[in-house]
Design an enzyme around this catalytic site. Structure first.
Site, PDB file in Angstrom:
ATOM      1  N   TRP A 319      17.772 -10.142  34.224  1.00 26.37           N
ATOM      2  CA  TRP A 319      18.493 -11.353  34.632  1.00 26.37           C
ATOM      3  C   TRP A 319      18.894 -12.190  33.409  1.00 26.37           C
ATOM      4  O   TRP A 319      19.946 -12.836  33.405  1.00 26.37           O
ATOM      5  CB  TRP A 319      17.602 -12.197  35.549  1.00 26.37           C
ATOM      6  CG  TRP A 319      18.183 -13.547  35.867  1.00 26.37           C
ATOM      7  CD1 TRP A 319      19.082 -13.848  36.853  1.00 26.37           C
ATOM      8  CD2 TRP A 319      17.914 -14.778  35.189  1.00 26.37           C
ATOM      9  NE1 TRP A 319      19.383 -15.191  36.830  1.00 26.37           N
ATOM     10  CE2 TRP A 319      18.681 -15.782  35.817  1.00 26.37           C
ATOM     11  CE3 TRP A 319      17.087 -15.123  34.120  1.00 26.37           C
ATOM     12  CZ2 TRP A 319      18.645 -17.111  35.401  1.00 26.37           C
ATOM     13  CZ3 TRP A 319      17.054 -16.444  33.711  1.00 26.37           C
ATOM     14  CH2 TRP A 319      17.830 -17.420  34.351  1.00 26.37           C
ATOM     15  N   HIS A 320      18.068 -12.132  32.352  1.00 25.51           N
ATOM     16  CA  HIS A 320      18.369 -12.945  31.175  1.00 25.51           C
ATOM     17  C   HIS A 320      19.603 -12.450  30.426  1.00 25.51           C
ATOM     18  O   HIS A 320      20.223 -13.231  29.695  1.00 25.51           O
ATOM     19  CB  HIS A 320      17.167 -12.968  30.219  1.00 25.51           C
ATOM     20  CG  HIS A 320      16.091 -13.909  30.654  1.00 25.51           C
ATOM     21  ND1 HIS A 320      15.156 -13.581  31.604  1.00 25.51           N
ATOM     22  CD2 HIS A 320      15.795 -15.179  30.288  1.00 25.51           C
ATOM     23  CE1 HIS A 320      14.338 -14.602  31.793  1.00 25.51           C
ATOM     24  NE2 HIS A 320      14.700 -15.590  31.016  1.00 25.51           N
ATOM     25  N   GLY A 321      19.945 -11.196  30.570  1.00 26.84           N
ATOM     26  CA  GLY A 321      21.122 -10.722  29.870  1.00 26.84           C
ATOM     27  C   GLY A 321      21.301  -9.230  30.005  1.00 26.84           C
ATOM     28  O   GLY A 321      20.349  -8.489  30.271  1.00 26.84           O
ATOM     29  N   PHE A 472      22.562 -17.262  29.352  1.00 23.89           N
ATOM     30  CA  PHE A 472      21.989 -16.525  30.469  1.00 23.89           C
ATOM     31  C   PHE A 472      22.620 -16.918  31.797  1.00 23.89           C
ATOM     32  O   PHE A 472      22.312 -16.352  32.803  1.00 23.89           O
ATOM     33  CB  PHE A 472      20.476 -16.749  30.530  1.00 23.89           C
ATOM     34  CG  PHE A 472      19.802 -16.444  29.220  1.00 23.89           C
ATOM     35  CD1 PHE A 472      20.177 -15.329  28.493  1.00 23.89           C
ATOM     36  CD2 PHE A 472      18.831 -17.270  28.719  1.00 23.89           C
ATOM     37  CE1 PHE A 472      19.578 -15.046  27.276  1.00 23.89           C
ATOM     38  CE2 PHE A 472      18.212 -16.999  27.504  1.00 23.89           C
ATOM     39  CZ  PHE A 472      18.595 -15.890  26.789  1.00 23.89           C
TER      40      PHE A 472
END
Length: 472
Positions: A319-321, A472
């Site tokens: 989800w962060h990248g 993000f």
């Protein structure tokens, strides 16, 4: 337009707050929506339709779920959540997928697939998470769907949390949109909290940032180079993101809203499990409630519990990248969480003194942050080789001339603040709570004002530095 910019501080915020307090309460949701959309459009006007589209889809799907009966409720939930995930997948992961596919086929001698990179809308991950949690809450009948589209749209777009969180559930703010108080005390608290976050971001995180960039950009970092960079990034990320959260909470308070805390002194954690109860708490709560429990939580046996923990953190990392570094960072934390849970269940986890467990936990966190910060996996491995001393031990000439005394002094002060802040909270009283030592609190506020002015002067002199979590 970011919170730490002159245009926000001296134009947008004063005008927005002045008109906000001049308007009657019934008109304030509309003003919040208009102001938030204006702030978002300042970045890219053409992506405003995406924010509005996600809002409208969540609003009408929630009404349909509430009216449906039987299996159709789940079908509507599935469609609503899938549409949100498809939006997230296209804008955030399409480039990553195509690049990975091209790397695989070129490795066997085939021609790469031609692709025009997709631009990632800022804040996409956060407003998609807000929409999904709203749909799931309505499906679980934990929150009735709102029929006030204006309040709901204002909640999704509320600019203090629009770009980088905290990740909030609609039921936390639903009542506050219907009624909330505006007092001088609450506004003063919000302003103080905003100034605290601003000073953390500009005076600490931004000062350390060049050292982080130089260290992680080193071709062959030594042991001193790589550990200095890893420690600097550990402090930069915390003061950058917690500073942003302070500013978001402060801005919300100035409008009469109460946001939950997002950090609780994470670097004093005595295990990785405790760390995730203190770091980015709104995201941890979201992952636990909507992903971990959705996967079955601990209801399907021990082995499945460990797998669910691992998968939750793996997907949380993704989800962060869209980068393998985030996947591996998530796997690192997921694996440790599973091991810690196994040790506790087997009664092998014995209480240890803080002087041993806090540094031990920090070591695991720092090792993870290196993968999180690196541009790619080979860069992270290069830093790890340096941390093991495989490229030498002492500070290299390549990095030494780039290290400024101000950066080292700031790192030292930041490190002291990390471990003094919990004591301060216990002595004076947590911010927003009952003050145990009012005189100390007044002294701190007096010191904060010149720091805020200094931060503004520094902001005016330095180049544009967005918050780290904006990506993000």
């Amino acid at each position: 337009m970011v919170f730490s910019s002159n245009i926000f501080l001296f134009a947008f915020l004063p005008v927005f707050l002045a008109l906000y307090y001049l308007l009657p309460f019934k008109a304030r949701s509309a003003w919040i929506l208009l102001g938030s959309y204006a702030l978002y459009a300042w970045w890219r006007l053409d992506f405003l339709w995406l924010l509005a589209g996600v809002t409208l889809a969540a609003y009408f799907f929630a009404l349909a779920i509430n009216q449906a009966v039987g299996p159709r409720r789940f079908q509507l939930l599935s469609v609503g959540v899938t549409l949100n995930l498809l939006v997230l997948a296209y804008f955030k992961y399409a480039n990553f997928g195509i690049d990975s596919f091209n790397a695989a086929i070129t490795a066997v001698g085939l021609q790469p697939f031609t692709w025009t990179p997709v631009l990632l809308p800022i804040g996409l991950s956060f407003f998609i998470f807000h929409a999904i949690s709203y749909l799931v809450d309505v499906y679980r009948k934990e929150e009735p769907p709102t029929r006030n589209l204006l309040d709901f749209a204002a909640f999704i777009a509320l600019f203090p949390h629009l770009i980088a969180g905290p990740v909030l559930k609609y039921n936390l703010l639903a009542d506050q949109f219907r009624t909330r108080t505006h007092t001088l005390e609450k506004f003063s608290y919000g302003a103080t909290r905003f100034m605290t976050g601003f000073a953390k971001k500009v005076l600490i995180a931004d000062t350390i940032a060049p050292l982080v960039t130089a260290s992680f950009g080193h071709a062959n970092p030594t042991l001193a180079d790589s550990w200095l960079g890893a420690l600097a990034y550990t402090l930069q990320l915390y003061f950058d993101f917690s500073g942003y959260s302070d500013m978001a909470i402060g801005l919300a308070a100035m409008m009469g809203f109460k946001f939950p805390e997002n950090f609780n002194h994470p670097y004093i954690s005595r295990s990785i499990t405790e760390f995730w109860r203190r770091w980015h708490m709104s995201l941890s709560s979201w992952l636990r409630e909507y992903l971990y429990i959705g996967l079955g939580g601990n209801r399907k046996g021990r082995t499945r519990t460990y797998i669910n923990l691992f998968l939750t953190m793996l997907l949380g990392g993704l989800w962060h990248g869209a980068n393998w570094t985030f996947v591996l960072w998530g796997a690192w934390h997921g694996g440790i969480l599973a091991v810690e849970r196994r040790l506790k269940e087997a009664s092998l986890w014995k209480p240890s003194p803080a002087w041993l467990t806090i540094p031990g936990t920090m070591l695991l966190v720092i090792v993870g942050w290196v993968m999180f910060r690196a541009d790619n996996v080979p860069d992270a491995l290069r830093m790890y080789r340096g941390m093991l001393g495989l490229n030498g031990v002492s500070l290299s000439d390549t990095l030494a001339w780039q290290v400024r005394p101000s950066e080292l002094v700031t790192m030292l002060l930041a490190g002291v603040l990390v471990y003094v802040a919990p004591w301060w909270g216990r002595t004076v009283g947590d911010v927003g709570g009952r003050l145990l030592r009012p005189r100390l609190a007044v002294t701190a506020t007096t010191v904060l004002l010149p720091l805020f002015v200094l931060a503004i002067l520094k902001l005016s002199a330095q180049s544009y530095t967005p918050f780290l979590y904006f990506q993000f």
